[in-house]
Motif scaffolding. Structure first.
Motif, mmCIF file in Angstrom:
data_model
loop_
_atom_site.group_PDB
_atom_site.id
_atom_site.type_symbol
_atom_site.label_atom_id
_atom_site.label_comp_id
_atom_site.label_asym_id
_atom_site.label_seq_id
_atom_site.Cartn_x
_atom_site.Cartn_y
_atom_site.Cartn_z
ATOM 1 N N ALA A 296 0.820 -1.206 0.000
ATOM 2 C CA ALA A 296 0.000 0.000 0.000
ATOM 3 C C ALA A 296 0.857 1.260 0.000
ATOM 4 O O ALA A 296 1.950 1.273 0.562
ATOM 5 C CB ALA A 296 -0.923 0.008 1.221
ATOM 6 N N VAL A 297 0.324 2.289 -0.616
ATOM 7 C CA VAL A 297 0.958 3.605 -0.586
ATOM 8 C C VAL A 297 0.145 4.463 0.376
ATOM 9 O O VAL A 297 -1.067 4.591 0.239
ATOM 10 C CB VAL A 297 0.997 4.241 -1.986
ATOM 11 N N HIS A 298 0.849 5.006 1.361
ATOM 12 C CA HIS A 298 0.215 5.897 2.339
ATOM 13 C C HIS A 298 0.626 7.314 1.991
ATOM 14 O O HIS A 298 1.815 7.608 1.845
ATOM 15 C CB HIS A 298 0.681 5.536 3.751
ATOM 16 N N GLN A 299 -0.365 8.185 1.842
ATOM 17 C CA GLN A 299 -0.077 9.588 1.504
ATOM 18 C C GLN A 299 -0.803 10.501 2.470
ATOM 19 O O GLN A 299 -1.990 10.347 2.726
ATOM 20 C CB GLN A 299 -0.528 9.902 0.073
ATOM 21 N N ARG A 300 -0.049 11.423 3.021
ATOM 22 C CA ARG A 300 -0.609 12.499 3.851
ATOM 23 C C ARG A 300 0.104 13.763 3.422
ATOM 24 O O ARG A 300 1.285 13.946 3.684
ATOM 25 C CB ARG A 300 -0.389 12.209 5.333
ATOM 26 N N GLY A 301 -0.609 14.602 2.677
ATOM 27 C CA GLY A 301 0.031 15.795 2.119
ATOM 28 C C GLY A 301 1.074 15.394 1.097
ATOM 29 O O GLY A 301 0.813 14.585 0.218
ATOM 30 N N ASP A 302 2.290 15.934 1.240
ATOM 31 C CA ASP A 302 3.380 15.592 0.324
ATOM 32 C C ASP A 302 4.155 14.359 0.768
ATOM 33 O O ASP A 302 5.048 13.907 0.058
ATOM 34 C CB ASP A 302 4.352 16.777 0.196
ATOM 35 N N ASN A 303 3.877 13.849 1.940
ATOM 36 C CA ASN A 303 4.587 12.670 2.440
ATOM 37 C C ASN A 303 3.947 11.395 1.909
ATOM 38 O O ASN A 303 2.742 11.188 2.063
ATOM 39 C CB ASN A 303 4.567 12.640 3.974
ATOM 40 N N MET A 304 4.788 10.566 1.279
ATOM 41 C CA MET A 304 4.312 9.296 0.730
ATOM 42 C C MET A 304 5.254 8.187 1.171
ATOM 43 O O MET A 304 6.471 8.367 1.159
ATOM 44 C CB MET A 304 4.243 9.355 -0.786
ATOM 45 N N HIS A 305 4.665 7.055 1.544
ATOM 46 C CA HIS A 305 5.449 5.903 1.991
ATOM 47 C C HIS A 305 4.830 4.635 1.428
ATOM 48 O O HIS A 305 3.608 4.518 1.351
ATOM 49 C CB HIS A 305 5.451 5.790 3.520
ATOM 50 N N LEU A 306 5.681 3.687 1.073
ATOM 51 C CA LEU A 306 5.211 2.375 0.659
ATOM 52 C C LEU A 306 5.166 1.496 1.905
ATOM 53 O O LEU A 306 6.146 1.407 2.649
ATOM 54 C CB LEU A 306 6.145 1.761 -0.389
ATOM 55 N N LEU A 307 4.024 0.870 2.135
ATOM 56 C CA LEU A 307 3.820 0.057 3.334
ATOM 57 C C LEU A 307 3.539 -1.390 2.973
ATOM 58 O O LEU A 307 3.034 -1.693 1.897
ATOM 59 C CB LEU A 307 2.619 0.574 4.137
ATOM 60 N N MET A 308 3.834 -2.266 3.913
ATOM 61 C CA MET A 308 3.365 -3.649 3.871
ATOM 62 C C MET A 308 2.330 -3.766 4.970
ATOM 63 O O MET A 308 2.599 -3.426 6.118
ATOM 64 C CB MET A 308 4.506 -4.630 4.153
ATOM 65 N N CYS A 309 1.152 -4.223 4.594
ATOM 66 C CA CYS A 309 0.066 -4.426 5.552
ATOM 67 C C CYS A 309 -0.176 -5.927 5.608
ATOM 68 O O CYS A 309 -0.622 -6.524 4.628
ATOM 69 C CB CYS A 309 -1.193 -3.705 5.093
ATOM 70 N N GLY A 310 0.149 -6.522 6.731
ATOM 71 C CA GLY A 310 0.079 -7.972 6.840
ATOM 72 C C GLY A 310 -1.316 -8.515 7.055
ATOM 73 O O GLY A 310 -2.265 -7.769 7.275
ATOM 74 N N PRO A 311 -1.419 -9.845 6.991
ATOM 75 C CA PRO A 311 -2.693 -10.494 7.299
ATOM 76 C C PRO A 311 -3.079 -10.185 8.738
ATOM 77 O O PRO A 311 -2.219 -9.893 9.569
ATOM 78 C CB PRO A 311 -2.400 -11.981 7.135
ATOM 79 N N ALA A 312 -4.366 -10.250 9.040
ATOM 80 C CA ALA A 312 -4.835 -9.952 10.396
ATOM 81 C C ALA A 312 -5.879 -10.980 10.823
ATOM 82 O O ALA A 312 -6.861 -11.169 10.123
ATOM 83 C CB ALA A 312 -5.415 -8.547 10.452
ATOM 84 N N GLN A 313 -5.628 -11.616 11.943
ATOM 85 C CA GLN A 313 -6.595 -12.587 12.463
ATOM 86 C C GLN A 313 -7.622 -11.934 13.366
ATOM 87 O O GLN A 313 -8.608 -12.549 13.727
ATOM 88 C CB GLN A 313 -5.866 -13.694 13.213
ATOM 89 N N ALA A 314 -7.381 -10.698 13.727
ATOM 90 C CA ALA A 314 -8.317 -9.984 14.608
ATOM 91 C C ALA A 314 -8.666 -8.637 13.981
ATOM 92 O O ALA A 314 -7.847 -8.030 13.294
ATOM 93 C CB ALA A 314 -7.669 -9.767 15.978
ATOM 94 N N PRO A 315 -9.887 -8.159 14.212
ATOM 95 C CA PRO A 315 -10.246 -6.841 13.683
ATOM 96 C C PRO A 315 -9.487 -5.746 14.421
ATOM 97 O O PRO A 315 -9.029 -5.944 15.545
ATOM 98 C CB PRO A 315 -11.751 -6.745 13.957
ATOM 99 N N ARG A 316 -9.351 -4.601 13.758
ATOM 100 C CA ARG A 316 -8.738 -3.447 14.417
ATOM 101 C C ARG A 316 -9.407 -2.178 13.900
ATOM 102 O O ARG A 316 -9.982 -2.171 12.817
ATOM 103 C CB ARG A 316 -7.232 -3.422 14.234
ATOM 104 N N VAL A 317 -9.304 -1.130 14.667
ATOM 105 C CA VAL A 317 -9.908 0.146 14.289
ATOM 106 C C VAL A 317 -8.848 1.004 13.608
ATOM 107 O O VAL A 317 -7.727 1.136 14.100
ATOM 108 C CB VAL A 317 -10.477 0.875 15.531
ATOM 109 N N HIS A 318 -9.209 1.555 12.455
ATOM 110 C CA HIS A 318 -8.334 2.491 11.745
ATOM 111 C C HIS A 318 -8.911 3.890 11.938
ATOM 112 O O HIS A 318 -10.086 4.127 11.650
ATOM 113 C CB HIS A 318 -8.264 2.154 10.255
#
Length: 193
Positions: A53-75
């Motif tokens: 995934a690419v995370h962008q906030r304003g001019d800041n951009m980062h490539l992320l790895m988002c792993g599998p999840a066995q439990a729900p989480r709040v974003h």
């Protein structure tokens, strides 16, 4: 496809079908954009696949790895934040990117430097593109890496592809025969994926 399979509070996801004559390497593409004054937190449900995934906030951009999840989480997104990603099959993660999904379980971290470098031009091009166009740019860049991958498909990966193609409706014994494995060997090797 024009209509998203899932859409809620700025999040949209589309299935990515396999190209004719090829096995599926991605499961879905997704965009989460938050341009609301007060963004709405939402629950990320458990899922078995990892995403680039690419995370962008304003001019800041980062490539992320988002792993599998066995439990729900709040974003809890922030104003102006956007995430654009591709959920990959486990065999694509291991075969093409040499990343093992279980090692990323419940994690959201910066992508490994070699992956970030190879996708840097695509990430930069996404900066000014609208969500769906940015997703297309990321898909094109990741597809190029997948196409160049020369690692052979293992028996485990073949079985995963066959199960996905048949929506899980298959007999392992029949597939084992195609791979010259007994039912017991097939189960043992497949569980090790």
């Amino acid at each position: 496809q024009a209509t998203p399979k899932h859409a809620i509070n700025g999040y949209c996801a589309w299935d990515i079908p396999a190209q004719k004559g090829q096995s599926a390497w991605a499961i879905s593409g997704w965009v989460c954009e938050n341009d609301q004054v007060v963004p709405t937190p939402h629950i990320i449900l458990p899922h078995a696949e990892a995403s680039i995934a690419v995370h962008q906030r304003g001019d800041n951009m980062h490539l992320l790895m988002c792993g599998p999840a066995q439990a729900p989480r709040v974003h809890k997104p922030s104003v102006g934040e956007r995430l654009i990603g591709i959920s990959l099959t486990p065999e694509t993660m291991t075969r093409c990117f040499r990343l093992h999904p279980p090692e990323w379980e419940q994690k959201v971290e910066l992508a490994p430097p070699n992956l970030a470098q190879s996708l840097e031009p695509a990430v930069e091009s996404m900066r000014i593109l609208p969500g769906r166009e940015a997703l297309k740019a990321l898909l094109t860049a990741v597809a190029a890496i997948v196409d160049k991958s020369e690692m052979p498909v293992s028996a485990e990966h073949y079985l995963a592809q066959q199960m996905r193609a048949r929506d899980g409706d298959l007999r392992l014994s029949g597939l084992g025969e195609q791979l010259h494995l007994s039912s017991q060997q097939t189960r043992r090797r497949f569980i090790g994926l």
